[in-house]
Motif scaffolding. Sequence first.
Motif, PDB file in Angstrom:
ATOM      1  N   ALA A   1       0.854  -1.186   0.000  1.00  0.00           N
ATOM      2  CA  ALA A   1       0.000   0.000   0.000  1.00  0.00           C
ATOM      3  C   ALA A   1       0.891   1.237   0.000  1.00  0.00           C
ATOM      4  CB  ALA A   1      -0.902  -0.008   1.224  1.00  0.00           C
ATOM      5  N   ALA A   2       0.322   2.382  -0.340  1.00  0.00           N
ATOM      6  CA  ALA A   2       1.088   3.633  -0.373  1.00  0.00           C
ATOM      7  C   ALA A   2       1.793   3.866   0.966  1.00  0.00           C
ATOM      8  CB  ALA A   2       0.164   4.798  -0.696  1.00  0.00           C
ATOM      9  N   GLY A   3       3.072   4.179   0.891  1.00  0.00           N
ATOM     10  CA  GLY A   3       3.857   4.494   2.072  1.00  0.00           C
ATOM     11  C   GLY A   3       4.291   3.282   2.890  1.00  0.00           C
ATOM     12  N   THR A   4       4.210   2.088   2.313  1.00  0.00           N
ATOM     13  CA  THR A   4       4.601   0.888   3.061  1.00  0.00           C
ATOM     14  C   THR A   4       5.718   0.131   2.360  1.00  0.00           C
ATOM     15  OG1 THR A   4       2.992  -0.557   1.980  1.00  0.00           O
ATOM     16  CG2 THR A   4       2.260   0.588   3.973  1.00  0.00           C
TER      17      THR A   4
ATOM     18  N   HIS B   1       8.494  -1.789  -2.080  1.00  0.00           N
ATOM     19  CA  HIS B   1       8.161  -0.499  -1.467  1.00  0.00           C
ATOM     20  C   HIS B   1       7.250   0.291  -2.380  1.00  0.00           C
ATOM     21  CE1 HIS B   1       8.573   3.143   0.855  1.00  0.00           C
ATOM     22  NE2 HIS B   1       8.848   3.784  -0.265  1.00  0.00           N
ATOM     23  N   GLU B   2       6.237   0.886  -1.799  1.00  0.00           N
ATOM     24  CA  GLU B   2       5.341   1.771  -2.538  1.00  0.00           C
ATOM     25  C   GLU B   2       5.424   3.153  -1.917  1.00  0.00           C
ATOM     26  OE1 GLU B   2       2.977   3.008  -5.453  1.00  0.00           O
ATOM     27  OE2 GLU B   2       3.528   0.917  -5.267  1.00  0.00           O
ATOM     28  N   ALA B   3       5.890   4.112  -2.686  1.00  0.00           N
ATOM     29  CA  ALA B   3       6.067   5.473  -2.164  1.00  0.00           C
ATOM     30  C   ALA B   3       4.736   6.161  -1.938  1.00  0.00           C
ATOM     31  CB  ALA B   3       6.906   6.289  -3.138  1.00  0.00           C
TER      32      ALA B   3
END
Length: 93
Positions: free
Chosen positions: A60-63, A91-93
């Motif tokens: 997910a975003a940020g994880t 990693h998803e920014a």
Amino acid sequence: TATSNTAASLGIADSMGADIGDMCDVHRDGSYPVRLGGPVEAGDPLTADAAGAAVKAVAAAGTTIRIIGFADAPGVAGDLCDTFLSPGILHEA
């Protein structure tokens, strides 16, 4: 056995397994079958679910999550799926 997508996964135990605390053989490279915990497509990155089965890794975003490798074939929960072992992170920014 990793039981979350953030737990370190350095390899997979062979089919002999072992009791908790005992020694077992762990494969760290190559292609080996893993038990699936959900549907995957060939090429999907794989991580662990709460039961230690392999599931498609989706960050997910940020994880940042850990992966054990990539599915070599499609499959569904309960299937044994050949998996190219390549531990890493997603990693998803």
